[in-house]
Structures are given as structure tokens and as C-alpha cells.
Write a protein that holds these residues in place. Structure first.
Motif, PDB file in Angstrom:
ATOM      1  N   LYS A  98       0.846  -1.198   0.000  1.00  0.00           N
ATOM      2  CA  LYS A  98       0.000   0.000   0.000  1.00  0.00           C
ATOM      3  C   LYS A  98       0.884   1.251   0.000  1.00  0.00           C
ATOM      4  CE  LYS A  98      -4.338  -1.602   0.851  1.00  0.00           C
ATOM      5  NZ  LYS A  98      -5.033  -1.467   2.133  1.00  0.00           N
ATOM      6  N   LEU A  99       0.341   2.296  -0.559  1.00  0.00           N
ATOM      7  CA  LEU A  99       1.022   3.593  -0.591  1.00  0.00           C
ATOM      8  C   LEU A  99      -0.023   4.656  -0.901  1.00  0.00           C
ATOM      9  CD1 LEU A  99       2.804   3.980  -4.002  1.00  0.00           C
ATOM     10  CD2 LEU A  99       1.521   1.972  -3.470  1.00  0.00           C
ATOM     11  N   CYS A 100       0.410   5.899  -0.996  1.00  0.00           N
ATOM     12  CA  CYS A 100      -0.559   6.947  -1.350  1.00  0.00           C
ATOM     13  C   CYS A 100      -1.095   6.670  -2.749  1.00  0.00           C
ATOM     14  CB  CYS A 100       0.096   8.320  -1.307  1.00  0.00           C
ATOM     15  SG  CYS A 100      -0.976   9.626  -1.929  1.00  0.00           S
ATOM     16  N   ASN A 101      -2.393   6.888  -2.914  1.00  0.00           N
ATOM     17  CA  ASN A 101      -3.024   6.596  -4.213  1.00  0.00           C
ATOM     18  C   ASN A 101      -2.947   7.760  -5.192  1.00  0.00           C
ATOM     19  OD1 ASN A 101      -4.315   3.839  -4.032  1.00  0.00           O
ATOM     20  ND2 ASN A 101      -4.923   4.750  -2.097  1.00  0.00           N
ATOM     21  N   HIS A 102      -2.451   8.893  -4.736  1.00  0.00           N
ATOM     22  CA  HIS A 102      -2.343  10.083  -5.586  1.00  0.00           C
ATOM     23  C   HIS A 102      -3.619  10.270  -6.403  1.00  0.00           C
ATOM     24  CE1 HIS A 102       1.838  10.901  -4.547  1.00  0.00           C
ATOM     25  NE2 HIS A 102       1.923   9.598  -4.434  1.00  0.00           N
ATOM     26  N   CYS A 103      -4.711  10.358  -5.668  1.00  0.00           N
ATOM     27  CA  CYS A 103      -6.039  10.401  -6.286  1.00  0.00           C
ATOM     28  C   CYS A 103      -6.169  11.578  -7.255  1.00  0.00           C
ATOM     29  CB  CYS A 103      -7.102  10.545  -5.211  1.00  0.00           C
ATOM     30  SG  CYS A 103      -6.995   9.273  -3.948  1.00  0.00           S
ATOM     31  N   TYR A 160      -1.139  19.888  -2.365  1.00  0.00           N
ATOM     32  CA  TYR A 160      -1.529  20.283  -3.713  1.00  0.00           C
ATOM     33  C   TYR A 160      -1.177  19.181  -4.706  1.00  0.00           C
ATOM     34  CZ  TYR A 160       3.450  21.263  -3.960  1.00  0.00           C
ATOM     35  OH  TYR A 160       4.816  21.126  -3.905  1.00  0.00           O
ATOM     36  N   VAL A 161      -1.664  19.325  -5.913  1.00  0.00           N
ATOM     37  CA  VAL A 161      -1.368  18.340  -6.951  1.00  0.00           C
ATOM     38  C   VAL A 161      -0.340  18.951  -7.897  1.00  0.00           C
ATOM     39  CG1 VAL A 161      -2.351  16.877  -8.749  1.00  0.00           C
ATOM     40  CG2 VAL A 161      -3.738  17.508  -6.787  1.00  0.00           C
ATOM     41  N   SER A 162       0.748  18.229  -8.142  1.00  0.00           N
ATOM     42  CA  SER A 162       1.784  18.732  -9.050  1.00  0.00           C
ATOM     43  C   SER A 162       1.279  18.643 -10.493  1.00  0.00           C
ATOM     44  CB  SER A 162       3.059  17.904  -8.894  1.00  0.00           C
ATOM     45  OG  SER A 162       2.948  16.726  -9.672  1.00  0.00           O
ATOM     46  N   PRO A 163       1.935  19.319 -11.423  1.00  0.00           N
ATOM     47  CA  PRO A 163       1.477  19.254 -12.815  1.00  0.00           C
ATOM     48  C   PRO A 163       1.475  17.828 -13.367  1.00  0.00           C
ATOM     49  CG  PRO A 163       3.099  20.991 -12.539  1.00  0.00           C
ATOM     50  CD  PRO A 163       3.054  20.254 -11.252  1.00  0.00           C
ATOM     51  N   GLU A 164       2.277  16.952 -12.754  1.00  0.00           N
ATOM     52  CA  GLU A 164       2.325  15.568 -13.240  1.00  0.00           C
ATOM     53  C   GLU A 164       1.322  14.681 -12.527  1.00  0.00           C
ATOM     54  OE1 GLU A 164       4.845  17.057 -11.690  1.00  0.00           O
ATOM     55  OE2 GLU A 164       6.401  17.476 -13.148  1.00  0.00           O
ATOM     56  N   GLY A 165       0.490  15.283 -11.678  1.00  0.00           N
ATOM     57  CA  GLY A 165      -0.537  14.503 -10.988  1.00  0.00           C
ATOM     58  C   GLY A 165      -0.085  13.871  -9.691  1.00  0.00           C
ATOM     59  N   VAL A 166       1.029  14.348  -9.138  1.00  0.00           N
ATOM     60  CA  VAL A 166       1.508  13.798  -7.866  1.00  0.00           C
ATOM     61  C   VAL A 166       0.987  14.686  -6.728  1.00  0.00           C
ATOM     62  CG1 VAL A 166       3.550  13.104  -6.559  1.00  0.00           C
ATOM     63  CG2 VAL A 166       3.587  13.027  -9.052  1.00  0.00           C
ATOM     64  N   VAL A 167       0.409  14.057  -5.711  1.00  0.00           N
ATOM     65  CA  VAL A 167      -0.101  14.829  -4.570  1.00  0.00           C
ATOM     66  C   VAL A 167       1.057  15.072  -3.600  1.00  0.00           C
ATOM     67  CG1 VAL A 167      -1.734  14.871  -2.658  1.00  0.00           C
ATOM     68  CG2 VAL A 167      -2.409  13.873  -4.848  1.00  0.00           C
ATOM     69  N   LEU A 168       1.349  16.328  -3.341  1.00  0.00           N
ATOM     70  CA  LEU A 168       2.513  16.685  -2.522  1.00  0.00           C
ATOM     71  C   LEU A 168       2.105  17.532  -1.314  1.00  0.00           C
ATOM     72  CD1 LEU A 168       4.908  17.676  -5.450  1.00  0.00           C
ATOM     73  CD2 LEU A 168       4.975  15.556  -4.133  1.00  0.00           C
ATOM     74  N   VAL A 169       3.008  17.631  -0.351  1.00  0.00           N
ATOM     75  CA  VAL A 169       2.781  18.472   0.831  1.00  0.00           C
ATOM     76  C   VAL A 169       3.907  19.502   0.906  1.00  0.00           C
ATOM     77  CG1 VAL A 169       2.538  18.516   3.343  1.00  0.00           C
ATOM     78  CG2 VAL A 169       1.783  16.515   2.068  1.00  0.00           C
ATOM     79  N   ASP A 170       3.546  20.756   1.058  1.00  0.00           N
ATOM     80  CA  ASP A 170       4.542  21.802   1.269  1.00  0.00           C
ATOM     81  C   ASP A 170       4.800  21.887   2.770  1.00  0.00           C
ATOM     82  OD1 ASP A 170       6.007  24.055   1.630  1.00  0.00           O
ATOM     83  OD2 ASP A 170       4.769  25.364   0.388  1.00  0.00           O
ATOM     84  N   GLU A 171       5.902  21.286   3.201  1.00  0.00           N
ATOM     85  CA  GLU A 171       6.125  21.212   4.653  1.00  0.00           C
ATOM     86  C   GLU A 171       6.532  22.554   5.265  1.00  0.00           C
ATOM     87  OE1 GLU A 171      10.567  19.413   5.006  1.00  0.00           O
ATOM     88  OE2 GLU A 171       9.014  18.020   4.382  1.00  0.00           O
ATOM     89  N   GLN A 172       6.843  23.523   4.420  1.00  0.00           N
ATOM     90  CA  GLN A 172       7.131  24.868   4.941  1.00  0.00           C
ATOM     91  C   GLN A 172       5.836  25.631   5.229  1.00  0.00           C
ATOM     92  OE1 GLN A 172      10.295  25.782   5.515  1.00  0.00           O
ATOM     93  NE2 GLN A 172      10.856  23.750   4.775  1.00  0.00           N
ATOM     94  N   ARG A 181      -4.983   6.947  -8.485  1.00  0.00           N
ATOM     95  CA  ARG A 181      -4.155   6.695  -9.661  1.00  0.00           C
ATOM     96  C   ARG A 181      -3.037   5.695  -9.359  1.00  0.00           C
ATOM     97  NH1 ARG A 181      -1.916  10.240 -12.451  1.00  0.00           N
ATOM     98  NH2 ARG A 181      -1.575  11.838 -10.903  1.00  0.00           N
ATOM     99  N   THR A 182      -3.181   5.050  -8.200  1.00  0.00           N
ATOM    100  CA  THR A 182      -2.387   3.853  -7.943  1.00  0.00           C
ATOM    101  C   THR A 182      -3.347   2.694  -8.187  1.00  0.00           C
ATOM    102  OG1 THR A 182      -1.006   4.924  -6.281  1.00  0.00           O
ATOM    103  CG2 THR A 182      -1.146   2.522  -6.199  1.00  0.00           C
ATOM    104  N   SER A 183      -3.005   1.853  -9.169  1.00  0.00           N
ATOM    105  CA  SER A 183      -3.922   0.774  -9.535  1.00  0.00           C
ATOM    106  C   SER A 183      -3.359  -0.569  -9.096  1.00  0.00           C
ATOM    107  CB  SER A 183      -4.137   0.777 -11.047  1.00  0.00           C
ATOM    108  OG  SER A 183      -4.581   2.041 -11.454  1.00  0.00           O
ATOM    109  N   TYR A 184      -4.241  -1.524  -8.966  1.00  0.00           N
ATOM    110  CA  TYR A 184      -3.846  -2.847  -8.479  1.00  0.00           C
ATOM    111  C   TYR A 184      -4.243  -3.938  -9.459  1.00  0.00           C
ATOM    112  CZ  TYR A 184      -2.717  -0.890  -3.922  1.00  0.00           C
ATOM    113  OH  TYR A 184      -2.136  -0.186  -2.911  1.00  0.00           O
ATOM    114  N   VAL A 185      -3.298  -4.811  -9.751  1.00  0.00           N
ATOM    115  CA  VAL A 185      -3.616  -6.012 -10.526  1.00  0.00           C
ATOM    116  C   VAL A 185      -3.923  -7.103  -9.508  1.00  0.00           C
ATOM    117  CG1 VAL A 185      -2.747  -7.732 -12.165  1.00  0.00           C
ATOM    118  CG2 VAL A 185      -2.060  -5.332 -12.379  1.00  0.00           C
TER     119      VAL A 185
END
Lengths: 412, 251
Positions: free
Chosen positions: B122-127, B142-154, B240-244
Motif C-alpha cells: 500500500k502507498l498513497c493513491n495520488h487520487c 496540492y497536486v503537481s502538474p504531473e498529478g503527484v499529490v505533494l505536501v509543502d512542509e514549509q 491513480r495507484t492501480s492494483y492487478v
């Protein structure tokens, strides 16, 4: 830190409860604000004159609770120094981002209303003559020449106090009939704006929980309404207790009509509140979705004492019966007062346990629906029991301090 | 047009109020945010995706260990973890994840005969419609332009609202930084053309990462050949994390 006891399977990040005792205290204090303000508005807006004895005090209480409403949040935040980010860079898709604005708006309304209410007093005190202590004849006695016991000592208002009242009056010294009439009108308008604001302030807290689809214990559209009603219940209950305490301290009798009226409102709001909570539970049980088995376990095991026993069996049933008797039958003054005060105390516990059961209860089960964790608040820590007690005492300290400058009761 | 001041104020007020409500509804809908944030598929901008093949995972826990080392994840917290499922003949499901699977899985006794056993990383699903981004009050997630969900820790205030809102338990409050923390698909590596640490170390190729806009990406082959599913699809977060080979017991 107490050891966490887990049962079944939890996602590894769920073992720690993230929203602690501080997040239980925050909606509790906010609820007291909303409830107290609504009592004040019942008099000012809705013309419930029997509530006049507590109307002014209710607003003061609302103000003092409001001052400390957000302190539990500051103790909870990982970075309290960034708290103002919520106002500087709000993200309006988040319900929480509205907090700063709603809180500030409401604070302004309450402060304005307080100022208009106490303005004549500020003016009177600011203009009260200086000079040495002197005597005046008590009202209604004319033969004072040989009777020193009917002389009343008048202490002059010290200069610093007069200066303080001058500042508080903001330089407006007009206390003519017309101006006081206008003040009264403004108070009514402010109170009228304040009622929906109070509802928003607390409904919003319920929305924070009710809008999270990730948590089946929280996710219900009824949550804001339940929070609002329990807020009113706790606010009215707190006023009954504080009013009784203040009158006992001053050795004055309680106003029968006022207590009777507050008890009746309390009874009404309690009924709607408890019925809504039970309906919500019934719906969840009847629908029997996948999460229900977990929630049923939560209720019958983890929350058995705080939810079933404390919140419903003891602290809802007894007040329901006692307040029902007060509302529907004619009791002796002493019995009525005792019943009302006992119910109010129990309801303060009921609402606190409701907050506990929602906030903590919702974090005791895994989102995998396969296990449970436990939560025992630490005592000395930043989010511990001691800080919680101290924070809860602060509004009362604030009320005590304000009482040194402001008359809370009509007779003063 | 004959219109007095009162009428004008009334109409102007209604228009402003209506417009405000309309805009607010748009603001609150995560669907609209989604459309504007992600580049469309078929363009040159990469859009990342992640596939977990549960048939291949052997539960060695190397991915968890690699993630901890690469991202300095504290001992008690997990950006990724592995779950072990044991299904017995009577239908009972026994799940565990000792230390997030970091040290592998010791044998486990369960009552009854084990019918089926498998591991699920399991990991973040970057929904695509992330709850965590929706509820963050300060916009630190926020969501990066590539669709990655990130946290601004500052910028994160550490309110934990996102932790509560994530239906997958993928987020935690970093006990050192006091801010929200989660899997970033090793964004710092990915931007340099590397693969995420967990993907790199997986000896069974159970974890695959790639660009959905690249026709040669291994992900595209999997999506066309295999039947894949996502976790909790009913919540509408569009992970956007998929499972087979995702079994029905897995939540």
C-alpha cells in the motif's frame, strides 16, 4: 504516554489518535459560545422578557468563551506559529479555511453588541466626579442628620478607572434618550445578525466532521445540526449553572420565571438533539452498510461507557425526566431550581461526552474496518488533561476579571 | 428602464449573492479542480501512474525499508507498507502488517485451514480527486502538474485534517517535522528521471511506475492487457495507484 492497545488490523499510520483531547475541547467551548449567545438573543431579538435577568450575562459569557475558543486548536497544531496561514492563504475548498473569517466576524458582532450594551455605563463611570470619599443619603430616607446608619458611602471612581472607562466609551458621551433608543435598535440588529452567525460558527464545526466521507462514524449530513443543537443545550445548561452560582454567591434568590424558561428551552432542545442523534444511529443500523459491524462494535465495546452509559442512559434520561417535570408540572421553587441545576450539570457532561464520542470515537476504529485502537489522554503533555482543564478554566477567569469593571446583573 | 434605487439595490444584491454562491459551489467541487490541474493525456507533459501487481508481491518488505531510508521516514510512520492477507476455509480474513512489513513477515498461526494467502503493498493513491487536497485549509497540500499529490512542509500547519480525510490511511503527522507527510512517489527522484525507491528495489517487479503519456511505458501494457482495479472506488476519489489482482477483502 499511555500504551496504545490495538485489536485486529489497523493501517500502520492509524495506531496513533491524531485529533486529541484538544479537539474535543474546541467544539465544546465553541458550543458554549453559540448556546449562550442564542439565550441572549432570545431576549434581544425574540422578545423573551423572562430571560432578561441572564441576557446581559449570557453575552458576557459568550464573549469570554469565544476569546478562548481557538486556544485548544493552537495547542493542537503541529505549527501554531503558522496558524494565521489559515487567513492569509486560505483554500476555500476546505471547510476549515472559513474558521478564521467566521470566528473573526462573530467576535466583531459580539464585541459590538457588548459595547453598545455597556456604553451608557462606560459614560456614567467616565464622567463620575473625582474627589474624596463622601456620603449620600440612601434613597427614601430624608432624616439623615442624626442617623449615620442610613448614610451610604460613595467611593469616588479612581482616576485610572475613569480613564479606562473613557477609553472604553471611545469618546462617545451622548447618552440622550434618542441616542439610547438608537443603541437599543442597533443591539437588536446585531443580535439578529448574531443568531445566524452563531449557527454558522457551530454548524461549521459539525460540517468539518460530517463532510468527511472517509469516516463512516462522522459522515452524515445530520452532523452540523446535531452539533448545533447540542451546542445550544450546553450553552443554556452552562448559563443555568453560572446564574445559580452567581446568585448563590451574592445571596440573592433565583428569578423563578427565568429559570423556568431556561429549563423549558433546555428540555425542548435536549429532546430534538437526542432524537436526531438516535435517528442517525437508527439509520446507520437499519441501512447496515459494510461499516455498521465495525460501528456496532465501537458502540458496544469502546464507547460503551462514554456513549451508551454516560451520554444517553445517565446524562440524557435523567435531565429529560427532571426538565419534563419542571416544564410540565408546577413544582415548589426550591424543587424546580434543584431539578434545573442538576439537569444542567448532567447536560454539560452529556455534551462533553458527545464531543468525546464523536471526535475520539471516530478515530478508534481503522478505516480498513478491521480493527480498533485506544486513546488515553496523557496528563501533563501539551495536549493533556491538565492543559485541557486550565484552558477550560480560562473563560471563567476572564468572566471574573470583567466582573471587576462591568455590571453583569440588572440590579448592579 | 424605469428603476428606483431600492429596486436597483435589491437586484444588484441578488445578482452578487447568486454569483457568489455559484462560484463557491464550483470552488467546493473537487471535480473542477481536477480538470484544471492535470494535463490531458496524449500531450508531452508526463502524467505519472503507479501499478501494484499483488500476484507478484512476495512480502519481503524491501520496498518499505528502501522508502524509509530514501525519505527519512520515522520508525513509527509509513509512507508505504505491505499487508498480509490470510483467508481461511471458513471465509475468515486475517490481516496483519508487522512493522509495516519492513522486516518481512514471520509465520502466523490462524485458526482453521488457510485457503488463500497473499500480500498487498500500500502507498498513497495520488487520487485524481483527492480528499486531502480538498480539505487542507491553507493549501499546503496540492497536486503537481504531473498529478503527484505533494505536501509543502514549509506551509503546512499540522492540523491533521488531511490525515482524517484520507480514506486509505496513507498520511501521518511526521513526529519530527510536525507536518503532514506521505508518499510522494519519490518526486525528487522521478524529476531526475529515476524511479521511486520502492520500485527500484522490488525484486519481484510487483511495483511499476511510469508515464501514462508514454506509449512505451510498462503501465500502458498492463492497462491494456490486465484487469486492474483501485482501492475503495465507491468513494469517487479516482485513485491513480492501480492494483492487478485486487481481492475483494482488501480495503
Amino acid at each position: 504516554m499511555h500504551e496504545v492497545i490495538t485489536q485486529g488490523f489497523l493501517f500502520p499510520n492509524e495506531i496513533e489518535v491524531h485529533w486529541s483531547l484538544m479537539i474535543v475541547l474546541y467544539p465544546y467551548i465553541t458550543g458554549l459560545v453559540a448556546g449562550a449567545f442564542i439565550v441572549s438573543s432570545l431576549y434581544h431579538v425574540f422578545g423573551k422578557h423572562e430571560l432578561k435577568p441572564v441576557a446581559r450575562f449570557a453575552l458576557i459569557a459568550a464573549f469570554c468563551f469565544l476569546i478562548f475558543a481557538c486556544t485548544p486548536l493552537l495547542f493542537h497544531l503541529g505549527h501554531p506559529e503558522r496558524a494565521f496561514n489559515i487567513m492569509f492563504t486560505p483554500k476555500f475548498t476546505s471547510a476549515m479555511s472559513g474558521f478564521g473569517y467566521i470566528y473573526t466576524f462573530y467576535m466583531i458582532i459580539v464585541m459590538l453588541e457588548l459595547w453598545f450594551m455597556f456604553r451608557p455605563y462606560f459614560v456614567r463611570m467616565a464622567q463620575k466626579g473625582a474627589g474624596p470619599r463622601h456620603h449620600i443619603v440612601k434613597e427614601g430616607n430624608h432624616d439623615a442628620r442624626f442617623r449615620p446608619d442610613i448614610l451610604q458611602t460613595v467611593r469616588p471612581v479612581p482616576a485610572w478607572k475613569r480613564a479606562l472607562y473613557s477609553v472604553l466609551s471611545l469618546g462617545v458621551y451622548d447618552v440622550s434618550e434618542a441616542s439610547l433608543h438608537m443603541d437599543h435598535k442597533i443591539i437588536t440588529v446585531l443580535a439578529a445578525i448574531g443568531v445566524p452567525s452563531a449557527c454558522v460558527l457551530h454548524g461549521y464545526v459539525g460540517f468539518l466532521f460530517g463532510s468527511l466521507k472517509s469516516n463512516p462514524w462522522w459522515s452524515t449530513p445530520l452532523m452540523p445540526i446535531i452539533f448545533l443543537l447540542s451546542a445550544i443545550v450546553s450553552g443554556v445548561a452552562m448559563l443555568i449553572v453560572m446564574y445559580a452560582f452567581e446568585m448563590w454567591r451574592k445571596g440573592r434568590p433565583l428569578d423563578g420565571a427565568c429559570i423556568q424558561s431556561m429549563a423549558s428551552y433546555l428540555w425542548g432542545f435536549l429532546i430534538i438533539d437526542v432524537v436526531l442523534e438516535l435517528l442517525e444511529l437508527l439509520c446507520m443500523a437499519y441501512e447496515g452498510e459494510e461499516s455498521w459491524m465495525t460501528l456496532a462494535n465501537l458502540i458496544s465495546d469502546k464507547l460503551l461507557v462514554s456513549y451508551v452509559l454516560v451520554q444517553f442512559i445517565i446524562c440524557s434520561t435523567i435531565p429529560f425526566v427532571l426538565l419534563g417535570l419542571v416544564s410540565l408540572t408546577k413544582l415548589k421553587d426550591k424543587t424546580r431550581n434543584s431539578f434545573s441545576i442538576i439537569s444542567a450539570v448532567l447536560l454539560l457532561i452529556q455534551v462533553f461526552s458527545m464531543r468525546w464520542n464523536v471526535v475520539i470515537g471516530g478515530q478508534l476504529f481503522s478505516k480498513s474496518l478491521r480493527g480498533f485502537t485506544s486513546y488515553n489522554p496523557e496528563f501533563y503533555g501539551r495536549e493533556g488533561v491538565l492543559v485541557c482543564i486550565l484552558l477550560f478554566c480560562m473563560p471563567f477567569v476572564c468572566i471574573y476579571i470583567l466582573n471587576q469593571f462591568l455590571p453583569f446583573w440588572e440590579e448592579e | 428602464m424605469d428603476i428606483d434605487r431600492r429596486q436597483f439595490l435589491k437586484q444588484a444584491g441578488c445578482t452578487l449573492l447568486g454569483g457568489g454562491v455559484f462560484i463557491s459551489i464550483g470552488q467546493f467541487s473537487p471535480g473542477i479542480a481536477k480538470a484544471s490541474q492535470l494535463p490531458p493525456l496524449g500531450t508531452s507533459t508526463p502524467v505519472y501512474g503507479f501499478v501494484v501487481n499483488t500476484f507478484k508481491c512476495i512480502g519481503c518488505g524491501k520496498c518499505v525499508e528502501a522508502c524509509k531510508i530514501e525519505n527519512h521516514v520515522p520508525v513509527s510512520c509509513f509512507r508505504t507498507w505491505v499487508e498480509r492477507y490470510l483467508v481461511t476455509a471458513d471465509g475468515a480474513v486475517h490481516v496483519d502488517s508487522p512493522d509495516g512489513g519492513c522486516n518481512g513477515f514471520p509465520p502466523r498461526d490462524v485458526p482453521g485451514i488457510i485457503k488463500k494467502a497473499y500480500f498487498v503493498p500500500k502507498l498513497c493513491n495520488h487520487c485524481a480527486r483527492p480528499n486531502c487536497v480538498q480539505v487542507c485549509p491553507v493549501g499546503a497540500t496540492y497536486v503537481s502538474p504531473e498529478g503527484v499529490v505533494l505536501v509543502d512542509e514549509q506551509h503546512c500547519v499540522g492540523c491533521s485534517y488531511c490525515v482524517q480525510a484520507c480514506p486509505y490511511g496513507a498520511r501521518f503527522i511526521n513526529p519530527v517535522k510536525k507536518t503532514a507527510d506521505k508518499c510522494t512517489w519519490c518526486y525528487h527522484r522521478v524529476k531526475r528521471g529515476l524511479t521511486p525507491a520502492c520500485v527500484l528495489v522490488c525484486p519481484a517487479k510487483a511495483r511499476l511506475f511510469g508515464n501514462l503519456n508514454d506509449p512505451d511505458s510498462p503501465l500502458i501494457k498492463i492497462f491494456t492487457k490486465e484487469r486492474v482495479n483501485v482501492l475503495k472506488p465507491d468513494l469517487g476519489n479516482e485513485p491513480r495507484t492501480s492494483y492487478v489482482g485486487l481481492a475483494e477483502e482488501v480495503r
